[in-house]
Design a protein around this motif. Structure first.
Motif, PDB file in Angstrom:
ATOM      1  N   GLN A 178      12.108   2.483   3.363  1.00  0.00           N
ATOM      2  CA  GLN A 178      12.719   1.475   4.414  1.00  0.00           C
ATOM      3  C   GLN A 178      13.330   0.785   3.613  1.00  0.00           C
ATOM      4  OE1 GLN A 178      12.299   2.224   7.626  1.00  0.00           O
ATOM      5  NE2 GLN A 178      11.304   4.122   6.664  1.00  0.00           N
ATOM      6  N   ARG A 202      -0.726   9.202   5.655  1.00  0.00           N
ATOM      7  CA  ARG A 202       0.512   8.728   5.742  1.00  0.00           C
ATOM      8  C   ARG A 202       1.127   9.274   7.488  1.00  0.00           C
ATOM      9  NH1 ARG A 202       2.303   7.703   0.839  1.00  0.00           N
ATOM     10  NH2 ARG A 202       4.504   8.079   1.040  1.00  0.00           N
ATOM     11  N   VAL A 203       0.823  10.222   7.981  1.00  0.00           N
ATOM     12  CA  VAL A 203       1.275  10.294   9.488  1.00  0.00           C
ATOM     13  C   VAL A 203       0.085  10.504  10.346  1.00  0.00           C
ATOM     14  CG1 VAL A 203       3.496  11.512   8.760  1.00  0.00           C
ATOM     15  CG2 VAL A 203       1.485  12.869   8.952  1.00  0.00           C
ATOM     16  N   ARG A 211      14.574  12.517   3.572  1.00  0.00           N
ATOM     17  CA  ARG A 211      13.838  11.816   4.569  1.00  0.00           C
ATOM     18  C   ARG A 211      14.770  10.477   4.959  1.00  0.00           C
ATOM     19  NH1 ARG A 211      10.289  11.964   8.887  1.00  0.00           N
ATOM     20  NH2 ARG A 211       9.533   9.754   9.271  1.00  0.00           N
ATOM     21  N   GLU A 249       7.882   2.749  -7.604  1.00  0.00           N
ATOM     22  CA  GLU A 249       6.826   3.479  -8.525  1.00  0.00           C
ATOM     23  C   GLU A 249       6.707   2.905 -10.072  1.00  0.00           C
ATOM     24  OE1 GLU A 249       4.971   4.764  -6.444  1.00  0.00           O
ATOM     25  OE2 GLU A 249       6.118   5.534  -4.970  1.00  0.00           O
ATOM     26  N   GLY A 282       5.780   2.011   3.478  1.00  0.00           N
ATOM     27  CA  GLY A 282       7.353   2.158   4.072  1.00  0.00           C
ATOM     28  C   GLY A 282       8.435   1.723   2.683  1.00  0.00           C
ATOM     29  N   LYS A 283       7.710   1.394   1.407  1.00  0.00           N
ATOM     30  CA  LYS A 283       8.563   0.678   0.369  1.00  0.00           C
ATOM     31  C   LYS A 283       9.777   1.506   0.235  1.00  0.00           C
ATOM     32  CE  LYS A 283       5.273   0.734  -2.389  1.00  0.00           C
ATOM     33  NZ  LYS A 283       4.142   1.412  -1.589  1.00  0.00           N
ATOM     34  N   SER A 343       5.217   8.670  -4.090  1.00  0.00           N
ATOM     35  CA  SER A 343       6.345   9.033  -3.147  1.00  0.00           C
ATOM     36  C   SER A 343       6.285  10.064  -2.105  1.00  0.00           C
ATOM     37  CB  SER A 343       7.695   9.019  -4.160  1.00  0.00           C
ATOM     38  OG  SER A 343       7.892   7.884  -4.582  1.00  0.00           O
ATOM     39  N   GLU A 368       3.755  16.271   5.238  1.00  0.00           N
ATOM     40  CA  GLU A 368       3.253  15.845   6.689  1.00  0.00           C
ATOM     41  C   GLU A 368       1.856  16.466   7.098  1.00  0.00           C
ATOM     42  OE1 GLU A 368       7.302  16.118   9.334  1.00  0.00           O
ATOM     43  OE2 GLU A 368       5.710  14.993  10.077  1.00  0.00           O
ATOM     44  N   GLU A 374       0.955  -1.303   0.001  1.00  0.00           N
ATOM     45  CA  GLU A 374       0.045  -0.162   0.211  1.00  0.00           C
ATOM     46  C   GLU A 374       0.689   1.514   0.145  1.00  0.00           C
ATOM     47  OE1 GLU A 374      -2.762   1.272  -0.260  1.00  0.00           O
ATOM     48  OE2 GLU A 374      -4.123  -0.635  -0.489  1.00  0.00           O
ATOM     49  N   THR A 375       0.366   2.359  -0.421  1.00  0.00           N
ATOM     50  CA  THR A 375       0.932   3.562  -0.491  1.00  0.00           C
ATOM     51  C   THR A 375       1.257   4.202   1.151  1.00  0.00           C
ATOM     52  OG1 THR A 375      -1.330   4.630  -0.026  1.00  0.00           O
ATOM     53  CG2 THR A 375      -0.174   4.573  -2.514  1.00  0.00           C
ATOM     54  N   ARG A 379      -1.630   9.813  -0.802  1.00  0.00           N
ATOM     55  CA  ARG A 379      -0.862  11.024  -0.121  1.00  0.00           C
ATOM     56  C   ARG A 379      -1.728  11.595   1.146  1.00  0.00           C
ATOM     57  NH1 ARG A 379       2.822   9.420  -1.802  1.00  0.00           N
ATOM     58  NH2 ARG A 379       1.620   7.892  -3.069  1.00  0.00           N
TER      59      ARG A 379
HETATM   60  N1  LIG Z   1       9.064  13.409   5.048  1.00  0.00           N
HETATM   61  C1  LIG Z   1       8.330  12.881   5.855  1.00  0.00           C
HETATM   62  N2  LIG Z   1       7.872  13.073   6.878  1.00  0.00           N
HETATM   63  C2  LIG Z   1       7.396  12.328   7.664  1.00  0.00           C
HETATM   64  N3  LIG Z   1       7.037  11.354   7.618  1.00  0.00           N
HETATM   65  C3  LIG Z   1       7.313  10.486   6.449  1.00  0.00           C
HETATM   66  C4  LIG Z   1       8.188  11.474   5.382  1.00  0.00           C
HETATM   67  N4  LIG Z   1       8.542  10.547   4.564  1.00  0.00           N
HETATM   68  C5  LIG Z   1       8.031   9.404   4.595  1.00  0.00           C
HETATM   69  N5  LIG Z   1       7.314   9.409   5.938  1.00  0.00           N
HETATM   70  C6  LIG Z   1       6.694   8.233   6.802  1.00  0.00           C
HETATM   71  O1  LIG Z   1       6.911   7.162   6.097  1.00  0.00           O
HETATM   72  C7  LIG Z   1       6.160   6.320   5.652  1.00  0.00           C
HETATM   73  C8  LIG Z   1       6.505   5.450   4.621  1.00  0.00           C
HETATM   74  O2  LIG Z   1       6.791   6.382   3.439  1.00  0.00           O
HETATM   75  P1  LIG Z   1       7.395   5.906   2.101  1.00  0.00           P
HETATM   76  O3  LIG Z   1       7.529   6.891   1.165  1.00  0.00           O
HETATM   77  O4  LIG Z   1       8.454   4.934   2.222  1.00  0.00           O
HETATM   78  O5  LIG Z   1       6.110   4.756   1.682  1.00  0.00           O
HETATM   79  P2  LIG Z   1       5.987   4.054   0.220  1.00  0.00           P
HETATM   80  O6  LIG Z   1       5.447   2.641   0.817  1.00  0.00           O
HETATM   81  O7  LIG Z   1       6.958   4.037  -0.563  1.00  0.00           O
HETATM   82  O8  LIG Z   1       4.711   4.871  -0.256  1.00  0.00           O
HETATM   83  P3  LIG Z   1       4.331   5.292  -1.775  1.00  0.00           P
HETATM   84  O9  LIG Z   1       3.989   3.914  -2.459  1.00  0.00           O
HETATM   85  O10 LIG Z   1       2.985   6.278  -1.678  1.00  0.00           O
HETATM   86  O11 LIG Z   1       5.603   6.011  -2.237  1.00  0.00           O
HETATM   87  C9  LIG Z   1       4.948   7.537   5.544  1.00  0.00           C
HETATM   88  O12 LIG Z   1       3.703   6.901   5.214  1.00  0.00           O
HETATM   89  C10 LIG Z   1       5.133   8.348   6.451  1.00  0.00           C
HETATM   90  O13 LIG Z   1       4.601   7.887   7.580  1.00  0.00           O
END
Ligand SMILES: Nc1ncnc2c1ncn2[C@@H]1O[C@H](COP(=O)(O)OP(=O)(O)OP(=O)(O)O)[C@@H](O)[C@H]1O
Length: 499
Positions: free
Chosen positions: A84, A399-400, A117, A175, A80-81, A351, A355, A76-77, A396
């Motif tokens: 992390q 996320r937090v 980040r 992506e 953390g892909k 991506s 916040e 899912e969006t 979008r």
């Molecule tokens: N700049 C930031 N400020 C605060 N929290 C952040 C920031 N970047 C990421 N996060 C936190 O880390 C989580 C994971 O972000 P990440 O971009 O790794 O997810 P993703 O799975 O790659 O999402 P997407 O598919 O939408 O790109 C976010 O949901 C958020 O909670």
């Protein structure tokens, strides 16, 4: 670091099963969403990392990357892909011995924000252990950088100097659902590189990718059904991993009746949110700069008309041509009592984490390239988005903290009429610059190139004719000296203008 699975150790989970069709591994959906807790403001960044859904899959991811040449990760969006997985790889030793972990993003803004980040989470200065490269900007330190974020276009250009991308141990194409021309060229080239460098690991990730077709593309079974991993080399058959769980809930609202003017509907929705909903910033998706300018004007007129309470709205545009300083304003914290409204193109669709954003308004449209090979006319048209885009836009928010997404179309339209995925850019574009790039990389047999989605033969022939008539290709369809090679040095979008 003992809690991290390291290459060479045992299979991480008894629940990890081998797919009967061979080579593909799945995890059953036995994990719950991880981060419904509040109080994230008090937690350390490390604790925040551990609450992300992807954290529970860390060992599984490292296991699959160790064992398979290609791993496709769907999650899912916000799970953390992007932030992390490169860190898990670094922690597991994939950047040791001067090797690099690369992670591509389709857009420059995403490269910069994800890189900063990750640098913050790792606790290092951006440009040292964690860096990024976009066109005209290189924030890396050779010899020091271990995780490098870059656009897919920049990685293709790196192949001109280093055709096998020998510095990289793992390359993550993030992506991948976006299917820009650069992403598709990159996928085709990486598949070729894997044949020469079977130890290179690829990760293909997205929230909305069709994992099976991507797996088929990277599968080597068709070519050699007896292909078995050689000693010490990864299995050439791709693995698929589904990361279950999302950060926070996003409540989706649809219109009861379709609207004819999505711009006015977007403006009205922003005003209603401001009137009725608790604090939280708003991200509005429109199609292009002209739309955004018109919406800004409409909103400002309404605010003047409606009076004081609406003066708390801070309205900011976001599109790729906006100067960097103005783009950065969207990341600034919102002052107390104010509500930020970012009106954006799909530059903010993937991506990005903004916040303060709690509400997303999705017009249901974007500007899309469209090409007619007979007239050789390429144009940008406003067209309906796909379900994949709609999910990215909704992602979008949440996320937090929990969020809401207001879709300016009906649920019935979303369920029954909206296309699942967009058409790859390759199949709706002029291919001139794409062909020059491939030729410059020494790919002579363009027609036989292994594309994830084949372009139309008409568009291909048209592009070859144009390049020949301009003296960029010779009669054998090779780049001419010096003109062809000089043109190939130019960036993709300049090439488009030049031809
Ligand atoms: N700049 C930031 N400020 C605060 N929290 C952040 C920031 N970047 C990421 N996060 C936190 O880390 C989580 C994971 O972000 P990440 O971009 O790794 O997810 P993703 O799975 O790659 O999402 P997407 O598919 O939408 O790109 C976010 O949901 C958020 O909670």
């Amino acid at each position: 670091m003992s809690r991290f699975w390291r290459p060479g150790s045992e299979k991480p989970s008894a629940s990890l099963v081998d797919d009967e069709e061979g080579g593909v591994l799945f995890l059953p959906t036995n994990t719950n969403a991880s981060s419904s807790s509040s109080g994230f403001g008090y937690a350390s960044l490390e604790r925040l990392r551990q609450r992300l859904p992807v954290y529970k899959y860390r060992k599984a991811i490292l296991y699959l990357v160790e064992r398979h040449a290609t791993t496709i990760i769907v999650g899912e969006t916000g799970s953390g892909k992007s932030t992390q997985i490169p860190q898990y790889l670094k922690e597991a030793g994939w950047a040791e011995g001067g090797r690099l972990i690369g992670c591509t993003q389709p857009r420059r803004l995403a490269v910069q924000t994800v890189a900063s980040r990750v640098a913050e989470e790792v606790g290092v200065k951006l440009g040292e252990e964690v860096g990024y490269t976009i066109r005209f900007e290189d924030e890396t330190n050779p010899g020091m950088t271990m995780i490098k974020f870059l656009t897919d276009g920049v990685l293709i250009r790196e192949m001109m100097e280093d055709p096998l991308l020998s510095k990289y141990s793992v390359i993550m194409i993030d992506e991948a659902h976006e299917r820009s021309i650069s992403t598709d060229i990159l996928l085709g080239l990486l598949k070729k590189i894997q044949r020469r460098r079977p130890e290179l690991r690829l990760i293909i990730s997205s929230a909305t990718i069709e994992a099976r077709s991507m797996s088929t593309f990277f599968s080597n079974r068709r070519k050699n059904s007896l292909l078995k991993p050689a000693d010490g080399l990864p299995n050439p058959e791709p693995a698929i991993l589904s990361v279950e769980g999302r950060g926070y809930t996003v409540e989706t609202h649809y219109l009861e009746e379709p609207v004819s003017d999505y711009l006015q509907a977007a403006v009205n929705t922003v005003l209603i949110i401001h009137e009725k909903e608790p604090p939280g910033d708003i991200l509005v998706f429109l199609t292009g700069q002209d739309d955004i300018d018109a919406a800004l004007k409409l909103l400002n007129d309404e605010i003047q008309h409606l009076g004081k309470h609406y003066f708390d709205l801070v309205i900011l545009p976001l599109y790729s041509g906006l100067p960097r300083g103005d783009q950065d304003l969207i990341f600034a914290p919102t002052s107390k009592g104010k509500r930020k409204v970012v009106i954006s193109t799909n530059i903010a669709e993937t991506s990005l984490t903004l916040e303060g954003v709690v509400y997303v308004v999705d017009s249901g449209f974007s500007k899309q390239k469209c090409y007619n090979p007979i007239s050789d006319l390429e144009s940008l048209v406003v067209a309906p988005i796909s379900k994949a885009s709609a999910r990215q836009r909704a992602g979008r928010a949440g996320r937090v903290r929990p969020g809401k997404c207001f879709r300016l179309y009906t649920e019935e339209y979303y369920l029954n009429e909206m296309q699942s995925d967009g058409i790859p850019e390759m199949q709706r574009s002029n291919l001139v610059s794409c062909i020059i790039q491939l030729k410059a990389l020494g790919i002579d047999n363009i027609l036989g190139f292994d594309w994830p989605a084949s372009p139309s033969p008409e568009a291909m022939i048209r592009a070859l004719e144009i390049l020949f008539s301009l003296g960029i290709l010779d009669e054998d369809a090779k780049l001419t000296v010096p003109i062809g090679f000089q043109v190939a040095e130019m960036p993709l979008n300049i090439l488009q203008l030049a031809t």
